[in-house]
Design a protein around this motif. Structure first.
Motif, mmCIF file in Angstrom:
data_model
loop_
_atom_site.group_PDB
_atom_site.id
_atom_site.type_symbol
_atom_site.label_atom_id
_atom_site.label_comp_id
_atom_site.label_asym_id
_atom_site.label_seq_id
_atom_site.Cartn_x
_atom_site.Cartn_y
_atom_site.Cartn_z
ATOM 1 N N TYR A 100 43.622 -44.834 32.880
ATOM 2 C CA TYR A 100 43.795 -46.104 32.179
ATOM 3 C C TYR A 100 42.871 -45.904 31.014
ATOM 4 C CZ TYR A 100 46.994 -47.991 35.514
ATOM 5 O OH TYR A 100 48.121 -48.032 36.545
ATOM 6 N N VAL A 146 39.537 -56.884 37.239
ATOM 7 C CA VAL A 146 40.828 -57.398 36.838
ATOM 8 C C VAL A 146 41.281 -58.538 37.532
ATOM 9 C CG1 VAL A 146 42.350 -55.948 38.078
ATOM 10 C CG2 VAL A 146 43.182 -56.665 35.818
ATOM 11 N N ARG A 148 44.478 -61.692 37.855
ATOM 12 C CA ARG A 148 45.815 -62.229 37.499
ATOM 13 C C ARG A 148 45.746 -63.458 37.933
ATOM 14 N NH1 ARG A 148 49.091 -61.914 42.221
ATOM 15 N NH2 ARG A 148 48.058 -61.414 44.042
ATOM 16 N N LEU A 182 52.085 -52.005 34.331
ATOM 17 C CA LEU A 182 51.001 -52.997 34.191
ATOM 18 C C LEU A 182 50.968 -53.547 32.782
ATOM 19 C CD1 LEU A 182 48.440 -51.320 36.408
ATOM 20 C CD2 LEU A 182 49.949 -53.123 37.160
ATOM 21 N N PHE A 184 48.404 -55.315 30.474
ATOM 22 C CA PHE A 184 47.046 -55.764 30.501
ATOM 23 C C PHE A 184 46.726 -56.637 29.403
ATOM 24 C CE2 PHE A 184 46.646 -51.605 32.496
ATOM 25 C CZ PHE A 184 45.915 -52.068 33.757
ATOM 26 N N VAL A 227 45.719 -58.958 34.269
ATOM 27 C CA VAL A 227 46.872 -58.099 34.409
ATOM 28 C C VAL A 227 48.261 -58.940 34.810
ATOM 29 C CG1 VAL A 227 46.329 -57.506 36.696
ATOM 30 C CG2 VAL A 227 47.632 -55.948 35.195
ATOM 31 N N TYR A 272 52.065 -48.516 31.096
ATOM 32 C CA TYR A 272 51.320 -49.969 30.856
ATOM 33 C C TYR A 272 51.409 -50.463 29.469
ATOM 34 C CZ TYR A 272 47.692 -47.099 28.874
ATOM 35 O OH TYR A 272 46.973 -46.185 28.089
#
Length: 636
Positions: A100, A146, A148, A182, A184, A227, A272
């Motif tokens: 990433y 990360v 969420r 994903l 982000f 995310v 992503y």
């Protein structure tokens, strides 16, 4: 059911799970520093920003596994492990580079990460097993894990999680789906350096950082990493003629489906989106959301209530005891020698044991060894908690807590040897055998710890978990033990035996007095002694256990330090261990025999450390109180 755990879970393989020192002082020129936390890294427009991956973690198994043990996308230039400190390795972290890659303040959508190979039976089985065990993926960007957000089903409450699941099952259809796309969101804060030396502030203060040679710089600071995982079926991989980081057709994440299924011979396309959002959050405050403890009022009101109750009860007992002793002393000293001799037959209580109170116990060597190890553990805990309570510790510095505890324990061996040797000389009246005592102090608790860890580590090795301590680290720990801790303990023993012997205020009779039968058994009195200390601790103990086993950040060390000041005797460890079993059965819900054995093993080790520490505090406090009490009695 949605379960997650932060990266760098505090699974303390050695002892407790709580505390540290963190020193971030840069002695270079005018560089400022920030505590707690780490140095900021400003990124220029378009500068590459790379994410890292940590171990896959689960609160159901407590067995971390490497990210690349599953067939995820790998970096083009190969997988490289990030250098880790001692604490990170002991906690089971395995931080590695990832594919990433983002460009600062450049939004991108539908970026193809890679096209996975066709899954075989074994890989599909592993995917399904990890999903069933609620394993979480832990990404890191600029040292931030990360996060969420999910909405609670029964209310509008928004929950914050660290990490995200690998996928989810559909039990009705007996299918498993993977989060292969994903979305982000990276929060950034504008940064501009005027080229002068400025110190980073905390809270809402300055967040400028001095640069070398007075060069003016500008850019952005990363203050958040979020995310939203999606499961999206991409077109037939055979029709994709794309390379990593090429654009795919527009991707829509529909919560209602369709989803990307995990099945044999399936080639999964990973992709992503990334969006940069300017935020008012300053760099020194970016960890505030992680450090905010749940149940703040519980911490304040319950802890203060416990402290008030214990203080009140302790005060009453102290006043009654002091008045009784003072009255007896006054009455005893007013009598002449003849009257005192006539009164001997009527003596009772503490005055009756004048000639036996300082008699050496049967197992004096074991007592001295346990006191020495207790001093070492207590000193380590107090110093690390003080550092943490004053802000010299932050979850931003992964592994430093455990590293600090290990190093402190090693160097406090000199205090352990000193106290044990001096107590041995006091109890026996001679210095012979102090080397044996010092050696036993250096090997007693570390030896038990090493034996338990070896057994538990063999279970982790057998399961291929990253929580297993590498064989090389085992030899490093042995070297630290015998090259630092043991010599320092022997040095402390040498100093302790040369120190002035503690003189007893009364003579000990050659013939021991017969001990009359007691109304209550001794073990019942011992267990009762630990109830009040545990009463002040059990509320905070829930948060500590959650931090260790459920990956929640524990950062209210001020409360912890106040609570620990009430430990009185080693019997509180029994209640702590029983509480840990209760936590295992009703709060943690681990899956599998191996996970349960690991939990019980670590809990036993923690209870042993608490027993040695609290027993030492109780014994030394009682010893010096009795010494002071009988030194007030006038005897021939």
């Amino acid at each position: 059911m949605d379960k997650s755990v932060p990266s760098g879970t505090l699974k303390l393989h050695a002892v407790m799970g709580i505390v540290l020192f963190l020193g971030l002082i840069a002695p270079q020129l005018v560089h400022g520093f920030y505590l707690p936390g780490s140095y900021m890294h400003p990124y220029a427009d378009g500068e590459e920003v790379s994410a890292k991956v940590n171990s896959l973690t689960s609160i159901d198994t407590e067995l971390p596994f490497g990210y690349y043990t599953l067939p995820f996308c790998k970096p083009v230039d190969g997988v490289k492990q990030v250098a880790e400190n001692l604490g990170e390795v002991l906690m089971g972290d395995r931080i590695e580079n990832s594919p990433y890659r983002f460009k600062m303040d450049v939004n991108e959508s539908s970026v193809m990460l890679c096209l996975g190979h066709a899954l075989n039976d074994n890989e599909v089985k592993h995917f399904k097993q990890r999903i069933d065990d609620f394993y979480q993926i832990n990404l890191i960007l600029d040292n931030l894990p990360v996060t969420r957000f999910t909405k609670a089903k029964e209310s509008d409450l928004v929950l914050r999680w660290t990490g995200f699941p690998i996928g989810f099952p559909d039990e009705s259809r007996r299918k498993y789906y993977i989060y292969n796309h994903l979305k982000f969101k990276i929060l950034i804060h504008p940064y501009e350096d005027a080229g002068i030396g400025q110190v980073i502030g905390a809270g809402d203060g300055i967040d400028s950082f001095p640069t070398d040679n007075g060069v003016k710089k500008s850019g952005y600071l990363i203050v958040g990493f979020e995310v939203v995982p999606c499961s999206v079926p991409h077109p037939d991989p055979k029709d994709l003629q794309l390379k990593p980081y090429d654009k795919l057709s527009s991707i829509s994440c529909d919560p209602e489906g369709p989803y990307q299924e995990i099945k044999v011979q399936q080639q999964i396309v990973y992709s992503y989106d990334v969006t940069f959002v300017k935020s008012d959050i300053r760099w020194p405050s970016r960890w505030d959301a992680f450090l905010k403890m749940e149940g703040a009022r519980v911490h304040w009101f319950s802890i203060l209530n416990s402290l008030m109750v214990i203080s009140f009860l302790a005060g009453i007992v102290f006043v009654i005891f002091l008045r009784t002793v003072r009255r007896d002393l006054t009455k005893y000293e007013e009598l002449d020698k003849e009257a005192q001799a006539q009164m001997t037959e009527e003596l009772s209580g503490w005055k009756l044991v004048v000639g036996d109170v300082f008699r050496a116990p049967v197992h004096a060597s074991l007592l001295c060894v346990m006191i020495g190890d207790g001093v070492q553990i207590t000193g380590m805990a107090i110093v690390t908690i003080l550092f943490a309570a004053f802000g010299f510790m932050s979850p931003a510095s992964r592994g430093m807590l455990l590293t600090g505890m290990v190093l402190l324990y090693l160097f406090l061996g000199i205090a352990a040897g000193y106290v044990a040797a001096r107590m041995w000389r006091t109890l026996t009246g001679n210095a012979q055998g102090w080397r044996s005592i010092a050696w036993k102090v250096a090997c007693f608790f570390p030896g038990i710890t090493f034996g338990i860890l070896t057994f538990l580590n063999s279970l982790l090795w057998a399961n291929g978990s990253t929580g297993a301590i590498p064989i090389s680290l085992f030899f490093i720990l042995l070297a630290l033990w015998f090259c630092i801790s043991v010599p320092l303990t022997l040095l402390g023993g040498f100093l302790g035996v040369r120190a002035e012997q503690i003189q007893y205020p009364v003579r000990t009779n050659q013939i021991p007095r017969e001990v009359p039968p007691q109304k209550y058994p001794s073990w019942l009195l011992v267990l009762g002694a630990g109830t009040l200390p545990f009463g002040t601790l059990f509320i905070e103990l829930f948060f500590i256990m959650s931090s260790i086993w459920m990956g929640r950040v524990y950062y209210v060390f001020g409360f912890l330090f106040v609570v620990l000041s009430f430990f009185a005797s080693g019997s509180v460890a029994v209640y702590v261990f029983l509480y840990s079993i209760n936590y295992l059965l009703f709060d943690l819900h681990v899956v599998g025999t191996v996970s349960s054995i690991l939990y019980i093993g670590y809990s036993m080790l923690m209870a042993l450390a608490i027993m040695l520490a609290t027993g030492t505090v109780g014994f030394l406090a009682s010893f010096y109180f009795v010494h002071y009490l009988f030194s007030s009695v006038k005897l021939d």
